[in-house]
Design a protein around this motif. Structure first.
Motif, mmCIF file in Angstrom:
data_model
loop_
_atom_site.group_PDB
_atom_site.id
_atom_site.type_symbol
_atom_site.label_atom_id
_atom_site.label_comp_id
_atom_site.label_asym_id
_atom_site.label_seq_id
_atom_site.Cartn_x
_atom_site.Cartn_y
_atom_site.Cartn_z
ATOM 1 N N ASN A 20 0.807 -1.216 0.000
ATOM 2 C CA ASN A 20 0.000 0.000 0.000
ATOM 3 C C ASN A 20 0.841 1.266 0.000
ATOM 4 O OD1 ASN A 20 -2.287 -1.567 0.047
ATOM 5 N ND2 ASN A 20 -2.456 -1.546 2.258
ATOM 6 N N GLY A 21 2.143 1.141 0.106
ATOM 7 C CA GLY A 21 3.002 2.312 0.079
ATOM 8 C C GLY A 21 3.026 3.088 1.380
ATOM 9 N N VAL A 22 2.675 2.429 2.509
ATOM 10 C CA VAL A 22 2.691 3.093 3.809
ATOM 11 C C VAL A 22 4.120 3.437 4.203
ATOM 12 C CG1 VAL A 22 2.154 2.797 6.254
ATOM 13 C CG2 VAL A 22 0.570 1.969 4.517
ATOM 14 N N ASN A 23 5.037 2.514 3.953
ATOM 15 C CA ASN A 23 6.442 2.714 4.301
ATOM 16 C C ASN A 23 7.177 3.250 3.073
ATOM 17 O OD1 ASN A 23 8.971 2.665 5.362
ATOM 18 N ND2 ASN A 23 9.041 0.473 5.721
ATOM 19 N N LYS A 24 7.492 4.520 3.048
ATOM 20 C CA LYS A 24 8.130 5.148 1.886
ATOM 21 C C LYS A 24 9.604 4.767 1.744
ATOM 22 C CE LYS A 24 4.428 7.397 0.878
ATOM 23 N NZ LYS A 24 3.573 6.922 -0.165
ATOM 24 N N VAL A 25 10.243 4.303 2.836
ATOM 25 C CA VAL A 25 11.657 3.944 2.811
ATOM 26 C C VAL A 25 11.858 2.567 2.175
ATOM 27 C CG1 VAL A 25 13.700 3.652 4.262
ATOM 28 C CG2 VAL A 25 11.965 5.338 4.869
ATOM 29 N N SER A 26 10.805 1.773 2.104
ATOM 30 C CA SER A 26 10.889 0.403 1.607
ATOM 31 C C SER A 26 11.417 0.356 0.174
ATOM 32 C CB SER A 26 9.511 -0.245 1.671
ATOM 33 O OG SER A 26 9.544 -1.495 1.064
ATOM 34 N N THR A 27 12.327 -0.589 -0.079
ATOM 35 C CA THR A 27 12.910 -0.738 -1.411
ATOM 36 C C THR A 27 12.313 -1.912 -2.174
ATOM 37 O OG1 THR A 27 14.665 -2.114 -0.504
ATOM 38 C CG2 THR A 27 15.090 0.247 -0.685
ATOM 39 N N GLY A 28 11.396 -2.655 -1.577
ATOM 40 C CA GLY A 28 10.819 -3.815 -2.244
ATOM 41 C C GLY A 28 9.555 -4.260 -1.557
ATOM 42 N N ILE A 29 9.065 -5.435 -1.951
ATOM 43 C CA ILE A 29 7.857 -6.007 -1.368
ATOM 44 C C ILE A 29 8.191 -7.410 -0.883
ATOM 45 C CG2 ILE A 29 5.512 -6.782 -1.813
ATOM 46 C CD1 ILE A 29 5.303 -4.600 -3.905
ATOM 47 N N SER A 30 7.909 -7.667 0.392
ATOM 48 C CA SER A 30 8.182 -8.969 0.987
ATOM 49 C C SER A 30 7.104 -9.962 0.585
ATOM 50 C CB SER A 30 8.219 -8.828 2.508
ATOM 51 O OG SER A 30 8.299 -10.090 3.114
ATOM 52 N N ARG A 31 7.524 -11.154 0.142
ATOM 53 C CA ARG A 31 6.577 -12.207 -0.226
ATOM 54 C C ARG A 31 7.020 -13.532 0.370
ATOM 55 N NH1 ARG A 31 5.011 -11.032 -6.527
ATOM 56 N NH2 ARG A 31 3.754 -9.206 -6.074
ATOM 57 N N TYR A 32 6.041 -14.299 0.831
ATOM 58 C CA TYR A 32 6.257 -15.648 1.350
ATOM 59 C C TYR A 32 5.378 -16.607 0.567
ATOM 60 C CZ TYR A 32 8.612 -13.900 5.550
ATOM 61 O OH TYR A 32 9.494 -13.324 6.427
ATOM 62 N N ILE A 33 5.834 -17.848 0.408
ATOM 63 C CA ILE A 33 5.044 -18.901 -0.230
ATOM 64 C C ILE A 33 4.720 -19.941 0.830
ATOM 65 C CG2 ILE A 33 5.028 -20.714 -1.968
ATOM 66 C CD1 ILE A 33 6.968 -19.029 -3.583
ATOM 67 N N THR A 34 3.453 -20.321 0.918
ATOM 68 C CA THR A 34 3.013 -21.309 1.892
ATOM 69 C C THR A 34 1.879 -22.122 1.284
ATOM 70 O OG1 THR A 34 2.323 -21.626 4.180
ATOM 71 C CG2 THR A 34 1.358 -19.765 3.017
ATOM 72 N N GLN A 35 1.322 -23.034 2.072
ATOM 73 C CA GLN A 35 0.201 -23.852 1.627
ATOM 74 C C GLN A 35 -0.965 -23.669 2.580
ATOM 75 O OE1 GLN A 35 1.496 -27.889 1.489
ATOM 76 N NE2 GLN A 35 2.599 -27.633 -0.432
ATOM 77 N N LYS A 36 -2.174 -23.849 2.045
ATOM 78 C CA LYS A 36 -3.356 -23.823 2.898
ATOM 79 C C LYS A 36 -4.320 -24.915 2.444
ATOM 80 C CE LYS A 36 -6.557 -20.694 0.596
ATOM 81 N NZ LYS A 36 -7.399 -19.537 0.738
ATOM 82 N N ASN A 37 -5.170 -25.334 3.366
ATOM 83 C CA ASN A 37 -6.186 -26.331 3.065
ATOM 84 C C ASN A 37 -7.408 -25.603 2.523
ATOM 85 O OD1 ASN A 37 -8.333 -28.216 3.236
ATOM 86 N ND2 ASN A 37 -7.160 -29.393 4.727
#
Length: 65
Positions: A20-37
């Protein structure tokens, strides 16, 4: 084998504050891969995970592939 009817599906979780662009200092976007039922959790998944770009624990929400 039927590929479309698997019970456990792979989902991608993305940091909501970086997206959402709340953190202006951020240089990227964190992503995780997981599984769900799919049967136990039909709605979108939201988990608290560590974001290396925000340097804190934030909510990571499920996104479409």
């Amino acid at each position: 084998m039927a590929k479309g009817k698997d019970v456990r599906v792979r989902v991608i979780l993305e940091c909501t504050s970086c997206r959402n662009g709340v953190n202006k200092v951020s240089t990227g976007i964190s992503r995780y891969i997981t599984q769900k039922n799919r049967h136990n959790t039909p709605n979108r998944l939201e988990l608290g995970k560590f974001c290396p770009y925000c340097y804190k624990h934030t909510i990571h929400g499920e996104i479409k592939k």
